[in-house]
Design a protein around this motif. Structure first.
Motif, short mmCIF file in Angstrom:
data_model
loop_
_atom_site.label_atom_id
_atom_site.label_comp_id
_atom_site.label_asym_id
_atom_site.label_seq_id
_atom_site.Cartn_x
_atom_site.Cartn_y
_atom_site.Cartn_z
N ASP A 245 5.03 4.18 4.08
CA ASP A 245 4.55 3.33 3.32
C ASP A 245 3.18 2.65 3.70
O ASP A 245 3.03 2.50 5.01
N VAL A 246 2.17 2.91 2.85
CA VAL A 246 0.61 2.39 3.28
C VAL A 246 0.28 0.99 3.06
O VAL A 246 -0.94 0.61 2.98
N TYR A 247 1.47 0.18 2.28
CA TYR A 247 1.06 -1.00 2.02
C TYR A 247 2.06 -1.95 2.57
O TYR A 247 3.36 -1.61 2.44
N TYR A 248 1.74 -2.78 3.37
CA TYR A 248 2.68 -3.70 4.18
C TYR A 248 1.95 -5.07 4.24
O TYR A 248 1.19 -5.32 4.78
N GLN A 249 2.92 -6.08 3.94
CA GLN A 249 2.54 -7.61 4.41
C GLN A 249 1.04 -7.92 3.97
O GLN A 249 0.30 -8.13 4.60
N ASN A 250 0.48 -7.45 2.65
CA ASN A 250 -0.82 -7.78 2.26
C ASN A 250 -1.83 -6.87 3.02
O ASN A 250 -2.97 -7.23 3.27
N HIS A 251 -1.58 -5.67 3.67
CA HIS A 251 -2.30 -5.04 4.22
C HIS A 251 -2.18 -3.41 3.73
O HIS A 251 -1.12 -3.18 3.23
N ARG A 252 -3.25 -2.68 3.85
CA ARG A 252 -3.17 -1.46 3.41
C ARG A 252 -3.77 -0.67 4.64
O ARG A 252 -4.61 -0.88 5.29
N PHE A 253 -2.90 0.58 4.87
CA PHE A 253 -3.46 1.50 5.72
C PHE A 253 -4.69 2.29 5.15
O PHE A 253 -4.57 2.92 4.18
N ASP A 254 -5.88 2.04 5.72
CA ASP A 254 -7.05 2.80 5.32
C ASP A 254 -7.19 4.33 6.12
O ASP A 254 -7.53 4.26 7.22
N PRO B 119 2.02 10.63 -4.98
CA PRO B 119 1.88 9.61 -4.39
C PRO B 119 2.15 8.30 -5.49
O PRO B 119 2.18 8.37 -6.54
N GLY B 120 2.31 6.99 -4.72
CA GLY B 120 2.86 5.92 -5.57
C GLY B 120 2.99 4.76 -4.32
O GLY B 120 3.35 5.16 -3.28
N ARG B 121 3.10 3.64 -4.89
CA ARG B 121 3.41 2.70 -3.93
C ARG B 121 4.98 2.38 -3.40
O ARG B 121 5.02 1.70 -2.48
N VAL B 122 5.55 3.20 -3.82
CA VAL B 122 7.03 2.99 -3.87
C VAL B 122 7.42 3.61 -2.58
O VAL B 122 8.49 3.02 -1.69
N ASN B 123 7.30 4.97 -2.66
CA ASN B 123 7.44 5.74 -1.43
C ASN B 123 6.48 5.94 -0.28
O ASN B 123 6.82 6.43 0.67
#
Lengths: 315, 453
Positions: A245-254, B119-123
């Motif tokens: 997961d590249v989105y977590y706790q208001n952060h995004r992995f760039d 790609p997607g925000r879920v997985n």
């Protein structure tokens, strides 16, 4: 006679002996269980009340946690104590070799031999570092770190109030690293269980083969050791998605920078961004600001992060 | 129309007069005279739309021959219609059955395979994180002279021999080499890792491999030993490791004592992946006993579509399954999420897709450069044209064959795009060799093993 003698309770070092900036201790030692050794601050469980009178904001916390980690790794390396990173810090290592920006603590483990060694020779030692910047426009300052061992570390049975065996404490901000010991499960061994797992006093159990042999890598720019089956441990603790997961706790992995970036300025009380009016604070809390502005130092995709601040230990 | 309305009006006015003046008075006379049938007029005005000028029969009027019930009765009575109805019903049934039993599972399966690639925000995207380090050569290309049908072998006499997990079974290794008439001058031996540990003679196996100039990728057991050697044999003054207090350590230490520096050098030299280009003399055709594409040798497996240099070394040496939603691998066959698939199933699906030339345009990208390139290509036909002229594809997406070991529980697994060669020799199974000749034909040879566990 014996019953009249006052109960001897071990306590962390008294405020009067270790005080730095706060004028009074922000601890509530009397409210904790009588046997508890370490006492967190009244305002947050992530600060030591003897050294802090307020929680840090998002940017300050990040930079102080980074320095805390760097000085710890550097010191343990010098001493030769076997230590490795775990939990949230291990996840940060997996993604970017850095502390996760939303993480408010650092988790490390030491071996049984190492905690004995640290307790015997390094308890209550203060280690002072020049947190010099490698650019001229950021003023260098020094910071002192206290290594304090919990005397209950010798008790290897489960101990709900003294799970933490030692702490590496930033005496300027009250931030600390919890140090726990990975032990042989003597209870299970006594019962003759063949494949006894290693254990930590916080009830975590680990397979020997998942931790050892330790891998050599680096974290926050310093040599660090990593459990052998790091991926297995991370999935076990945080689930598969923690690795994808590249989105977590208001952060995004760039992926370009190879690090987590805040999607927008975190807004809760603790996470307010540093105010720019406070000139000195801002400069100190943004160690990489100067680096970012310098041309030709851009991090290539997936490449190593920018060089860490120069650490100089005072003799 | 006007006439009818006039009639209606007349009738209604008459009936109203009757109702108003006659009914309350109750004049003498038979009752029948007092029947006005006024309702008929009311019904007529209501039933007839103002536009229709003739009487239209209702569809359920039994007196009318063309009404629905009558027509239906006639139809039901006709044999032809009954036959047709039966046929339609049958077709519907067949269609439903086909959907339920064949099409839907197929679509579901296809989606299950495809989902993890999108790609997607879920997985999330597995393969974006920095992941673990590998101390050694990550990807090594085979020496061109060793390639069957390559620059040093115009006649196509050379062979490549792939051998599954040997685990210190020297006797069985020699037996196997003998049974395939192994000749070090024309044959090149490639092991899929885990050549040591568990079995009786790890140094002996390493010596044999060194003697015939064999290559091996690093397996999880070699990885463990190489890492253990750093702590146990390091010269710097480190505090004694916690490992010294544990049993697992004893196994590593005992084996380390047996191994000579030449063995350690060999172990350390093992790459994570070994790449073999497509054989020049092999013709491309389908079949699981024929290889005409690039080959990647790894110990455990690879996550499809993730570039080789972004694969996590730990999983390359340990994976057995892949979570089909997140594409995060696992060393287990089955994880708690219940989304596990054997890694090679996902791999084979992906390679098949590449082979058929189907688009992978919507799949994950792993770098900013790759993403930029995709943006150029997707920018209309002009952009596509410009993209194809100006920018070369960053990654050549050709199907690849993976040769691996590690999974003795699954045993020999020969598919078109993946060849699993660990058939559990050390625990009394078989030692497997896959012999590949210059024309791309493969032959699987096995010998029995003693149970050493």
């Amino acid at each position: 006679m014996g019953s009249l003698r006052p109960r001897l309770a071990t306590r962390d070092a008294p405020f009067e002996q270790v005080r730095e900036s706060p004028t009074w201790s922000h601890q509530n030692a009397d409210e904790d269980e009588p046997d508890k050794y370490f006492h967190e601050s009244t305002f947050s469980e992530h600060y030591d009340g003897r050294f802090a009178d307020r929680p840090l904001n998002y940017d300050e916390r990040r930079s102080h946690l980074t320095a805390l980690m760097q000085t710890y790794l550097s010191t343990m390396n010098d001493i030769g104590a076997e230590t490795w990173i775990m939990h949230g810090s291990l996840l940060g290592w997996y993604w970017s070799r850095k502390i996760l920006p939303w993480d408010s603590d650092i988790d490390v483990m030491v071996s049984e031999q190492s905690i004995h060694h640290l307790a015997n020779y390094y308890n209550m030692t203060v280690h002072t570092f020049d947190l010099g910047s490698d650019s001229d426009d950021v003023e260098s300052h020094s910071s002192s770190y206290l290594l304090e061992i919990n005397p209950h570390y010798t008790n290897s049975t489960l101990d709900s109030v003294n799970k933490i065996d030692a702490r590496w404490i930033d005496t300027a901000t009250g931030l600390f690293i919890d140090i726990t010991t990975l032990r042989r499960n003597t209870t299970a061994e006594a019962l003759g269980i063949e494949d006894a797992m290693m254990m930590v006093k916080d009830k975590h159990h680990y397979n020997y083969d998942d931790i050892f042999p330790l891998r050599h890598s680096d974290f926050e720019g310093y040599p660090a050791k990593i459990p052998f089956a790091y991926a297995e441990l991370l999935i076990e603790e945080y689930g598969e998605k923690a690795l994808s997961d590249v989105y977590y706790q208001n952060h995004r992995f760039d992926p370009e920078k190879g690090e987590w970036v805040a999607l927008r300025n975190p807004v809760d009380g603790v996470n307010l961004p540093a105010s720019s009016s406070d000139e000195e604070e801002t400069a100190a809390s943004r160690p990489h600001a100067a680096d970012r502005a310098r041309p030709g130092l851009e991090t290539p995709f997936g490449g190593r992060p920018l060089p860490p601040r120069l650490l100089k230990q005072r003799p | 129309m006007e006439k009818q309305e006039a009639e209606d009006d007349l009738r209604r006015s008459r009936s109203e007069r009757h109702r108003l003046h006659i009914t309350p008075a109750h004049p003498p006379g038979p009752l029948i005279d007092r029947v006005t049938n006024g309702w008929r007029g009311d019904v007529k005005t209501a039933a007839n739309p103002p536009t229709g000028d003739d009487y239209e029969p209702g569809i359920c009027d039994f007196e009318d021959e063309g009404s629905c019930p009558n027509v239906s009765r006639d139809l039901v009575r006709s044999r032809r219609f009954r036959r047709m109805m039966a046929l339609v019903l049958l077709l519907l049934l067949v269609a439903y059955y086909a959907w339920q039993a064949y099409l839907r599972p197929r679509l579901q399966q296809e989606w299950n395979f495809k989902e993890g690639f999108l790609p997607g925000r879920v997985n999330g995207t597995y393969g974006i994180a920095r992941a673990g380090d590998f101390d050694g050569t990550t990807i090594r290309d085979i020496h061109p002279d060793l390639l069957p049908g390559g620059v040093a072998d115009h006649q196509g006499k050379r062979r490549l021999v792939f051998i599954g997990d040997i685990h210190g079974c020297r006797k069985e290794l020699l037996h196997l080499l003998h049974s395939i008439d192994f000749d070090p001058t024309t044959d090149h031996l490639i092991a899929t890792g885990d050549v040591i540990s568990k079995g009786p003679n790890s140094p002996g196996v390493l010596d044999e491999l060194i003697k015939v100039g064999a290559e091996s990728v690093r397996g999880n057991h070699e990885d463990r030993l190489v890492e253990a050697a750093k702590t146990l044999l390091s010269t710097d003054l480190q505090a004694p490791s916690a490992a010294t207090t544990s049993k697992g350590y004893a196994k590593d230490a005992a084996l380390l004592k047996e191994l000579k520096p030449r063995h350690m050098r060999y172990l350390h030299d093992m790459p994570l992946m070994l790449r073999i280009p497509a054989l020049p003399l092999a013709k491309k055709r389908k079949g699981k006993h024929h290889i005409a594409e690039d080959i990647i040798v790894v110990h455990a497996g690879l996550v499809p579509h993730v570039p080789l240099d972004r694969q996590d070394p730990y999983f390359v040496m340990n994976m057995r399954s892949i979570d089909h939603k997140t594409h995060v691998p696992s060393a287990l066959h089955e994880t708690k999420t219940g989304n596990s698939k054997p890694w090679f199933d996902v791999w084979n699906w992906y390679q098949d897709r590449l082979d058929r030339g189907r688009s992978v345009g919507g799949f994950h990208v792993y770098s900013y450069a790759e993403w930029l390139e995709k943006q150029i290509q997707e920018d209309g036909w002009f952009g596509k044209l410009r993209g194809s002229v100006l920018s070369k594809a960053l990654r050549k997406l050709n199907p690849q064959v993976a040769v691996y070991g590690h999974d003795s529980k699954m045993g020999l697994q020969v598919h078109r795009w993946s060849k699993g060669l660990d058939s559990g020799c050390v625990s009394g199974g078989r030692l497997t060799a896959m012999v590949l000749d210059a024309r791309g034909e493969t032959e699987v040879v096995q010998v029995g093993c003693k149970n050493y566990r």
